[in-house]
Design a protein around this motif. Structure first.
Motif, PDB file in Angstrom:
ATOM      1  N   LEU A  13       0.820  -1.212   0.000  1.00  0.00           N
ATOM      2  CA  LEU A  13       0.000   0.000   0.000  1.00  0.00           C
ATOM      3  C   LEU A  13       0.852   1.260   0.000  1.00  0.00           C
ATOM      4  O   LEU A  13       0.498   2.259  -0.640  1.00  0.00           O
ATOM      5  CB  LEU A  13      -0.943   0.000   1.198  1.00  0.00           C
ATOM      6  N   LEU A  14       1.964   1.235   0.708  1.00  0.00           N
ATOM      7  CA  LEU A  14       2.855   2.394   0.695  1.00  0.00           C
ATOM      8  C   LEU A  14       3.413   2.638  -0.700  1.00  0.00           C
ATOM      9  O   LEU A  14       3.516   3.784  -1.144  1.00  0.00           O
ATOM     10  CB  LEU A  14       3.986   2.212   1.700  1.00  0.00           C
ATOM     11  N   LYS A  39      -7.786   3.386  -1.157  1.00  0.00           N
ATOM     12  CA  LYS A  39      -6.503   3.199  -0.479  1.00  0.00           C
ATOM     13  C   LYS A  39      -6.575   3.688   0.963  1.00  0.00           C
ATOM     14  O   LYS A  39      -6.007   3.060   1.861  1.00  0.00           O
ATOM     15  CB  LYS A  39      -5.382   3.923  -1.235  1.00  0.00           C
ATOM     16  N   LEU A  40      -7.291   4.778   1.214  1.00  0.00           N
ATOM     17  CA  LEU A  40      -7.436   5.291   2.571  1.00  0.00           C
ATOM     18  C   LEU A  40      -8.182   4.293   3.455  1.00  0.00           C
ATOM     19  O   LEU A  40      -7.796   4.071   4.610  1.00  0.00           O
ATOM     20  CB  LEU A  40      -8.162   6.636   2.557  1.00  0.00           C
ATOM     21  N   VAL A  41      -9.210   3.659   2.925  1.00  0.00           N
ATOM     22  CA  VAL A  41      -9.949   2.650   3.695  1.00  0.00           C
ATOM     23  C   VAL A  41      -9.045   1.454   3.999  1.00  0.00           C
ATOM     24  O   VAL A  41      -9.012   0.952   5.130  1.00  0.00           O
ATOM     25  CB  VAL A  41     -11.218   2.211   2.937  1.00  0.00           C
ATOM     26  N   LEU A  42      -8.291   0.999   3.016  1.00  0.00           N
ATOM     27  CA  LEU A  42      -7.375  -0.129   3.245  1.00  0.00           C
ATOM     28  C   LEU A  42      -6.297   0.232   4.267  1.00  0.00           C
ATOM     29  O   LEU A  42      -5.920  -0.601   5.104  1.00  0.00           O
ATOM     30  CB  LEU A  42      -6.733  -0.576   1.926  1.00  0.00           C
ATOM     31  N   ILE A  43      -5.805   1.445   4.216  1.00  0.00           N
ATOM     32  CA  ILE A  43      -4.795   1.885   5.184  1.00  0.00           C
ATOM     33  C   ILE A  43      -5.395   1.942   6.583  1.00  0.00           C
ATOM     34  O   ILE A  43      -4.752   1.537   7.557  1.00  0.00           O
ATOM     35  CB  ILE A  43      -4.194   3.235   4.754  1.00  0.00           C
ATOM     36  N   ALA A  44      -6.632   2.412   6.694  1.00  0.00           N
ATOM     37  CA  ALA A  44      -7.289   2.450   8.007  1.00  0.00           C
ATOM     38  C   ALA A  44      -7.460   1.040   8.565  1.00  0.00           C
ATOM     39  O   ALA A  44      -7.245   0.806   9.764  1.00  0.00           O
ATOM     40  CB  ALA A  44      -8.635   3.148   7.895  1.00  0.00           C
ATOM     41  N   ARG A  59       4.477  -6.437  19.643  1.00  0.00           N
ATOM     42  CA  ARG A  59       5.438  -6.194  18.557  1.00  0.00           C
ATOM     43  C   ARG A  59       4.782  -5.353  17.475  1.00  0.00           C
ATOM     44  O   ARG A  59       3.600  -5.480  17.195  1.00  0.00           O
ATOM     45  CB  ARG A  59       5.888  -7.517  17.946  1.00  0.00           C
ATOM     46  N   ILE A  60       5.601  -4.490  16.865  1.00  0.00           N
ATOM     47  CA  ILE A  60       5.115  -3.638  15.785  1.00  0.00           C
ATOM     48  C   ILE A  60       6.308  -3.241  14.921  1.00  0.00           C
ATOM     49  O   ILE A  60       7.438  -3.173  15.402  1.00  0.00           O
ATOM     50  CB  ILE A  60       4.381  -2.396  16.347  1.00  0.00           C
ATOM     51  N   ASP A  61       6.067  -3.028  13.645  1.00  0.00           N
ATOM     52  CA  ASP A  61       7.099  -2.496  12.755  1.00  0.00           C
ATOM     53  C   ASP A  61       6.926  -0.981  12.756  1.00  0.00           C
ATOM     54  O   ASP A  61       5.991  -0.462  12.137  1.00  0.00           O
ATOM     55  CB  ASP A  61       6.925  -3.067  11.345  1.00  0.00           C
ATOM     56  N   PRO A  62       7.784  -0.249  13.470  1.00  0.00           N
ATOM     57  CA  PRO A  62       7.551   1.192  13.620  1.00  0.00           C
ATOM     58  C   PRO A  62       7.608   1.958  12.301  1.00  0.00           C
ATOM     59  O   PRO A  62       6.877   2.935  12.123  1.00  0.00           O
ATOM     60  CB  PRO A  62       8.639   1.641  14.581  1.00  0.00           C
ATOM     61  N   PHE A  63       8.456   1.525  11.365  1.00  0.00           N
ATOM     62  CA  PHE A  63       8.529   2.237  10.087  1.00  0.00           C
ATOM     63  C   PHE A  63       7.245   2.040   9.299  1.00  0.00           C
ATOM     64  O   PHE A  63       6.687   3.004   8.764  1.00  0.00           O
ATOM     65  CB  PHE A  63       9.725   1.772   9.260  1.00  0.00           C
ATOM     66  N   ALA A  64       6.759   0.813   9.211  1.00  0.00           N
ATOM     67  CA  ALA A  64       5.537   0.546   8.445  1.00  0.00           C
ATOM     68  C   ALA A  64       4.350   1.263   9.082  1.00  0.00           C
ATOM     69  O   ALA A  64       3.547   1.884   8.382  1.00  0.00           O
ATOM     70  CB  ALA A  64       5.270  -0.949   8.359  1.00  0.00           C
ATOM     71  N   PHE A  65       4.246   1.209  10.401  1.00  0.00           N
ATOM     72  CA  PHE A  65       3.131   1.850  11.091  1.00  0.00           C
ATOM     73  C   PHE A  65       3.190   3.369  10.920  1.00  0.00           C
ATOM     74  O   PHE A  65       2.192   4.007  10.591  1.00  0.00           O
ATOM     75  CB  PHE A  65       3.133   1.469  12.571  1.00  0.00           C
ATOM     76  N   LEU A  68       2.361   4.344   7.373  1.00  0.00           N
ATOM     77  CA  LEU A  68       0.922   4.245   7.112  1.00  0.00           C
ATOM     78  C   LEU A  68       0.187   5.467   7.651  1.00  0.00           C
ATOM     79  O   LEU A  68      -0.734   5.979   7.012  1.00  0.00           O
ATOM     80  CB  LEU A  68       0.351   2.973   7.732  1.00  0.00           C
ATOM     81  N   ILE A  69       0.596   5.945   8.815  1.00  0.00           N
ATOM     82  CA  ILE A  69      -0.012   7.153   9.380  1.00  0.00           C
ATOM     83  C   ILE A  69       0.244   8.353   8.463  1.00  0.00           C
ATOM     84  O   ILE A  69      -0.662   9.145   8.172  1.00  0.00           O
ATOM     85  CB  ILE A  69       0.529   7.419  10.800  1.00  0.00           C
ATOM     86  N   VAL A  70       1.490   8.483   7.997  1.00  0.00           N
ATOM     87  CA  VAL A  70       1.841   9.598   7.098  1.00  0.00           C
ATOM     88  C   VAL A  70       1.071   9.486   5.783  1.00  0.00           C
ATOM     89  O   VAL A  70       0.553  10.493   5.270  1.00  0.00           O
ATOM     90  CB  VAL A  70       3.363   9.627   6.853  1.00  0.00           C
ATOM     91  N   SER A  71       0.959   8.286   5.234  1.00  0.00           N
ATOM     92  CA  SER A  71       0.249   8.132   3.968  1.00  0.00           C
ATOM     93  C   SER A  71      -1.252   8.374   4.148  1.00  0.00           C
ATOM     94  O   SER A  71      -1.896   8.920   3.248  1.00  0.00           O
ATOM     95  CB  SER A  71       0.514   6.762   3.354  1.00  0.00           C
ATOM     96  N   ALA A  72      -1.815   8.006   5.302  1.00  0.00           N
ATOM     97  CA  ALA A  72      -3.229   8.312   5.559  1.00  0.00           C
ATOM     98  C   ALA A  72      -3.429   9.824   5.635  1.00  0.00           C
ATOM     99  O   ALA A  72      -4.412  10.355   5.086  1.00  0.00           O
ATOM    100  CB  ALA A  72      -3.690   7.640   6.846  1.00  0.00           C
ATOM    101  N   ALA A  73      -2.518  10.520   6.292  1.00  0.00           N
ATOM    102  CA  ALA A  73      -2.619  11.985   6.374  1.00  0.00           C
ATOM    103  C   ALA A  73      -2.503  12.605   4.980  1.00  0.00           C
ATOM    104  O   ALA A  73      -3.243  13.553   4.649  1.00  0.00           O
ATOM    105  CB  ALA A  73      -1.536  12.529   7.296  1.00  0.00           C
ATOM    106  N   TYR A  74      -1.615  12.095   4.159  1.00  0.00           N
ATOM    107  CA  TYR A  74      -1.450  12.604   2.797  1.00  0.00           C
ATOM    108  C   TYR A  74      -2.723  12.380   1.978  1.00  0.00           C
ATOM    109  O   TYR A  74      -3.178  13.284   1.260  1.00  0.00           O
ATOM    110  CB  TYR A  74      -0.259  11.917   2.121  1.00  0.00           C
ATOM    111  N   LEU A  75      -3.315  11.185   2.098  1.00  0.00           N
ATOM    112  CA  LEU A  75      -4.530  10.904   1.346  1.00  0.00           C
ATOM    113  C   LEU A  75      -5.701  11.767   1.825  1.00  0.00           C
ATOM    114  O   LEU A  75      -6.498  12.240   1.016  1.00  0.00           O
ATOM    115  CB  LEU A  75      -4.887   9.419   1.450  1.00  0.00           C
ATOM    116  N   ILE A  76      -5.790  11.994   3.132  1.00  0.00           N
ATOM    117  CA  ILE A  76      -6.838  12.878   3.641  1.00  0.00           C
ATOM    118  C   ILE A  76      -6.640  14.286   3.097  1.00  0.00           C
ATOM    119  O   ILE A  76      -7.601  14.955   2.700  1.00  0.00           O
ATOM    120  CB  ILE A  76      -6.858  12.848   5.182  1.00  0.00           C
ATOM    121  N   TYR A  77      -5.397  14.735   3.045  1.00  0.00           N
ATOM    122  CA  TYR A  77      -5.079  16.052   2.486  1.00  0.00           C
ATOM    123  C   TYR A  77      -5.511  16.152   1.020  1.00  0.00           C
ATOM    124  O   TYR A  77      -6.004  17.187   0.569  1.00  0.00           O
ATOM    125  CB  TYR A  77      -3.581  16.318   2.633  1.00  0.00           C
TER     126      TYR A  77
END
Length: 90
Positions: A13-14, A39-44, A59-65, A68-77
């Motif tokens: 998705l990124l 894409k925004l729905v899939l990211i959510a 556990r979490i992948d901090p870069f991927a997470f 995803l937050i940055v790309s959601a903000a970009y898509l909302i913009y």
């Protein structure tokens, strides 16, 4: 297994979100520009999946997470000017 699926889907998705920033007239780059709401729905859904996975395993992948937050903000913009709540330009 769930971690691998989350990571793969996140990076795909990124690539789709930020691949649309490539300014080329080739059809594959143009096709990535239009399904922004989908894409925004899939990211959510993926962000929710990461949060659930983090709560269960810790556990979490901090870069991927974060990406995803940055790309959601970009898509909302990019989507916001086309919503009814945006002020009309005359």
């Amino acid at each position: 297994m769930v971690l691998v699926i989350l990571i793969i889907l996140s990076y795909v998705l990124l690539l789709m979100v930020f691949g649309s920033l490539i300014k080329d007239s080739y059809w594959i780059f143009k096709a990535l520009e239009f399904p922004r709401v989908q894409k925004l729905v899939l990211i959510a859904v993926l962000i929710a999946g990461w949060v659930i996975y983090w709560q269960v395993t810790g556990r979490i992948d901090p870069f991927a997470f974060g990406a995803l937050i940055v790309s959601a903000a970009y898509l909302i913009y990019k989507i916001f000017p086309y919503t009814p709540i945006f002020p009309k330009e005359v």
